[in-house]
Design a protein around this motif. Structure first.
Motif, mmCIF file in Angstrom:
data_model
loop_
_atom_site.group_PDB
_atom_site.id
_atom_site.type_symbol
_atom_site.label_atom_id
_atom_site.label_comp_id
_atom_site.label_asym_id
_atom_site.label_seq_id
_atom_site.Cartn_x
_atom_site.Cartn_y
_atom_site.Cartn_z
ATOM 1 N N TYR A 1 0.841 -1.200 0.000
ATOM 2 C CA TYR A 1 0.000 0.000 0.000
ATOM 3 C C TYR A 1 0.871 1.242 0.000
ATOM 4 C CZ TYR A 1 0.636 0.407 5.114
ATOM 5 O OH TYR A 1 1.161 0.556 6.375
ATOM 6 N N TYR A 2 0.247 2.362 -0.303
ATOM 7 C CA TYR A 2 0.973 3.622 -0.442
ATOM 8 C C TYR A 2 0.020 4.781 -0.161
ATOM 9 C CZ TYR A 2 -1.487 4.194 -4.862
ATOM 10 O OH TYR A 2 -2.467 4.346 -5.800
ATOM 11 N N CYS A 3 0.571 5.991 -0.124
ATOM 12 C CA CYS A 3 -0.241 7.206 0.000
ATOM 13 C C CYS A 3 -0.468 7.757 -1.404
ATOM 14 C CB CYS A 3 0.486 8.238 0.875
ATOM 15 S SG CYS A 3 -0.378 9.828 0.951
ATOM 16 N N ARG A 4 -1.732 7.916 -1.779
ATOM 17 C CA ARG A 4 -2.049 8.453 -3.114
ATOM 18 C C ARG A 4 -1.536 9.880 -3.285
ATOM 19 N NH1 ARG A 4 -7.147 9.361 -3.383
ATOM 20 N NH2 ARG A 4 -7.851 8.336 -1.498
ATOM 21 N N PHE A 5 -1.482 10.646 -2.200
ATOM 22 C CA PHE A 5 -1.033 12.036 -2.269
ATOM 23 C C PHE A 5 0.491 12.137 -2.302
ATOM 24 C CE2 PHE A 5 -5.016 12.511 0.476
ATOM 25 C CZ PHE A 5 -5.849 12.616 -0.624
ATOM 26 N N HIS A 6 1.158 11.150 -1.755
ATOM 27 C CA HIS A 6 2.624 11.130 -1.659
ATOM 28 C C HIS A 6 3.101 9.723 -2.022
ATOM 29 C CE1 HIS A 6 0.928 13.950 1.375
ATOM 30 N NE2 HIS A 6 1.728 14.784 0.729
ATOM 31 N N PRO A 7 3.137 9.391 -3.318
ATOM 32 C CA PRO A 7 3.394 8.016 -3.769
ATOM 33 C C PRO A 7 4.730 7.424 -3.317
ATOM 34 C CG PRO A 7 2.723 9.411 -5.614
ATOM 35 C CD PRO A 7 2.864 10.297 -4.422
ATOM 36 N N ASN A 8 5.648 8.255 -2.852
ATOM 37 C CA ASN A 8 6.912 7.735 -2.334
ATOM 38 C C ASN A 8 6.730 7.093 -0.949
ATOM 39 O OD1 ASN A 8 6.381 10.423 -1.442
ATOM 40 N ND2 ASN A 8 8.408 10.462 -0.516
ATOM 41 N N MET A 9 5.597 7.313 -0.325
ATOM 42 C CA MET A 9 5.285 6.690 0.964
ATOM 43 C C MET A 9 4.704 5.310 0.673
ATOM 44 S SD MET A 9 3.533 9.883 3.024
ATOM 45 C CE MET A 9 3.239 8.942 4.494
ATOM 46 N N LYS A 10 5.484 4.253 0.956
ATOM 47 C CA LYS A 10 5.080 2.888 0.629
ATOM 48 C C LYS A 10 5.284 1.991 1.830
ATOM 49 C CE LYS A 10 6.974 3.605 -3.963
ATOM 50 N NZ LYS A 10 8.040 3.223 -4.866
ATOM 51 N N ALA A 11 4.469 0.932 1.906
ATOM 52 C CA ALA A 11 4.614 -0.040 2.980
ATOM 53 C C ALA A 11 3.977 -1.362 2.565
ATOM 54 C CB ALA A 11 3.967 0.478 4.260
ATOM 55 N N VAL A 12 4.222 -2.376 3.379
ATOM 56 C CA VAL A 12 3.675 -3.720 3.136
ATOM 57 C C VAL A 12 3.002 -4.199 4.416
ATOM 58 C CG1 VAL A 12 4.209 -6.117 2.555
ATOM 59 C CG2 VAL A 12 5.496 -4.257 1.492
ATOM 60 N N LEU A 13 1.816 -4.750 4.253
ATOM 61 C CA LEU A 13 1.057 -5.334 5.362
ATOM 62 C C LEU A 13 0.893 -6.817 5.061
ATOM 63 C CD1 LEU A 13 -0.506 -4.798 7.958
ATOM 64 C CD2 LEU A 13 -2.460 -4.158 6.569
#
Length: 105
Positions: free
Chosen positions: A89-101
């Protein structure tokens, strides 16, 4: 005590022993344009609590479409996990913000 009553008590105790453990609350923070932790493990039934500590909005948007949570600045949003699997998943407003759940059954 009547035999029927005793049987009901035994049945109730047997069911109580089979109740699953309480679900956990997993906290994930969004601060300074970073999702922390970047990789999180959880189980189906757990609650994810995203805490947006920034002064601008973020999202937690699953690339597979499982969830899309929008968080205004300085808010906390929650989501109960319904399905197992690894979700990027990621932040749509800040696509460089990424993570895995990683969600286990």
């Amino acid at each position: 005590m009547t035999p029927g009553c005793t049987l009901s008590i035994v049945a109730a105790l047997a069911l109580a022993g089979s109740v699953p453990a309480h679900a956990a609350t997993i906290q994930i923070t969004m601060e300074n344009l970073v999702i922390a932790p970047a990789e999180t493990s959880a189980k189906v039934g757990d609650t994810v609590e995203w805490v947006n500590k920034d002064v601008f909005a973020h999202t937690a948007t699953a690339r597979n479409g499982d969830f899309d949570v929008t968080m205004p600045p300085k808010t906390t949003m929650t989501l109960v996990l319904k399905k197992a699997g690894s979700v990027d998943y990621y932040c749509r407003f800040h696509p460089n913000m990424k993570a895995v759940l990683k969600i286990e059954p």
